[in-house]
Design an enzyme around this catalytic site. Structure first.
Site, PDB file in Angstrom:
ATOM      1  N   ARG A 183      14.223 -25.000 -55.467  1.00 55.87           N
ATOM      2  CA  ARG A 183      15.210 -25.541 -56.398  1.00 55.87           C
ATOM      3  C   ARG A 183      15.537 -26.960 -55.972  1.00 55.87           C
ATOM      4  NH1 ARG A 183      20.980 -22.667 -57.535  1.00 55.87           N
ATOM      5  NH2 ARG A 183      21.557 -23.765 -55.644  1.00 55.87           N
TER       6      ARG A 183
ATOM      7  N   THR B 218      18.888 -31.781 -59.199  1.00 58.99           N
ATOM      8  CA  THR B 218      18.878 -31.318 -60.597  1.00 58.99           C
ATOM      9  C   THR B 218      19.110 -29.814 -60.734  1.00 58.99           C
ATOM     10  OG1 THR B 218      16.510 -30.837 -60.598  1.00 58.99           O
ATOM     11  CG2 THR B 218      17.162 -33.104 -61.141  1.00 58.99           C
TER      12      THR B 218
ATOM     13  N   ASP C 176      22.830 -20.230 -48.061  1.00 61.70           N
ATOM     14  CA  ASP C 176      21.428 -20.556 -48.335  1.00 61.70           C
ATOM     15  C   ASP C 176      20.550 -19.522 -47.636  1.00 61.70           C
ATOM     16  OD1 ASP C 176      18.763 -21.660 -48.030  1.00 61.70           O
ATOM     17  OD2 ASP C 176      19.607 -23.512 -48.837  1.00 61.70           O
TER      18      ASP C 176
ATOM     19  N   ASP D 136      17.588 -20.803 -45.397  1.00 59.67           N
ATOM     20  CA  ASP D 136      18.049 -21.389 -44.139  1.00 59.67           C
ATOM     21  C   ASP D 136      18.530 -20.304 -43.174  1.00 59.67           C
ATOM     22  OD1 ASP D 136      17.447 -23.960 -44.805  1.00 59.67           O
ATOM     23  OD2 ASP D 136      19.481 -24.516 -45.408  1.00 59.67           O
TER      24      ASP D 136
END
Ligand code: PRP
Ligand code: URA
Length: 210
Positions: A105, A109, A201, A204
């Site tokens: 992703r 944007t 995340d 991560d």
């Protein structure tokens, strides 16, 4: 809720989800938990696999047993984070083949960007289970399913850990038939399109990057 959404609320899964959400959970434990939850979810996703009767002999007598038949499975993680769900699923479905779809992703944007696709050559004959821990805006899963269909996949299910109603609807606008298995439909998205409360995340946290 759409009848294409399967919310799995087993107590063991909900307990592990709380540990996943906790920001103090280490990468090592996070990886282990994602794997364990994926194995438990695989049990639900494969509930409709076809069976056939086979004749066997127990130490006592001849009998008829049930055996998985015909439909083979392909597990297709959306890289990176979806890869954390593969090992747990392979524990339950060791004969499955594994394909990979690369989508990230874009941080500015929030649009999905495709960068890789390698699938088993007989993908059209398999039950394809797409894995990704996060279904946020839905763009990544939507595009992954489109990529799979373009390459011949017809029997596809999606397995995500945490999702949003918005993301599910975005996927279903393009792929209304897709069955989605999730362990939580969270409150929504924040200004950076992260799931709230979510678990941060996922890539991560799985791989220890930041
Ligand atoms: C995360 C996650 C999904 C996607 C979900 O991947 O694993 O693939 O974001 O967001 P969406 O529903 O809004 O598209 P990310 O882009 O962080 O890549 P990574 O797995 O490589 O970290
Ligand atoms: N990707 C993640 O890893 N987490 C989110 O909350 C949203 C997208």
């Amino acid at each position: 809720m759409s009848d294409k959404v399967n919310l799995i609320v087993h107590p063991l899964i909900q307990h592990k989800l709380t540990l996943l959400r906790d920001k103090n959970t280490s990468s090592k434990d996070f990886r282990q938990l994602v794997s364990e939850v994926s194995m438990l979810m695989a049990y639900e996703v494969t509930r409709t696999l076809p069976l056939e009767d086979i004749q066997i002999e127990t130490p006592i007598c001849k009998t008829t047993g049930k055996s998985l038949s015909g439909l083979d499975v392909a597990i297709v993680p959306i890289m990176r984070a979806g890869m954390g769900m593969v090992e747990g699923m392979l524990n339950l479905i060791p004969t499955a083949k594994v394909g990979h779809i690369g989508i990230y992703r874009d941080e500015e944007t929030i649009q999905p960007v495709e960068y890789y696709c390698k699938l088993p050559s007989d993908i059209s004959e398999r039950l394809v289970i797409v894995t990704d821990p996060m279904l946020a805006t839905g763009g990544s899963l939507r595009d992954a399913i489109t990529m799979l269909k373009k390459r011949g996949a017809v029997n596809i299910k999606a397995m995500v850990l945490v999702s949003t109603e918005y993301g599910i609807n975005e996927v279903h606008k393009v792929h209304p038939e897709l069955e989605i298995f999730t362990i939580s439909i969270d409150e929504g998205l924040n200004e950076k399109s992260y799931i709230v409360p979510g678990l941060g995340d996922a890539g991560d946290r799985l791989f220890g990057t930041k």
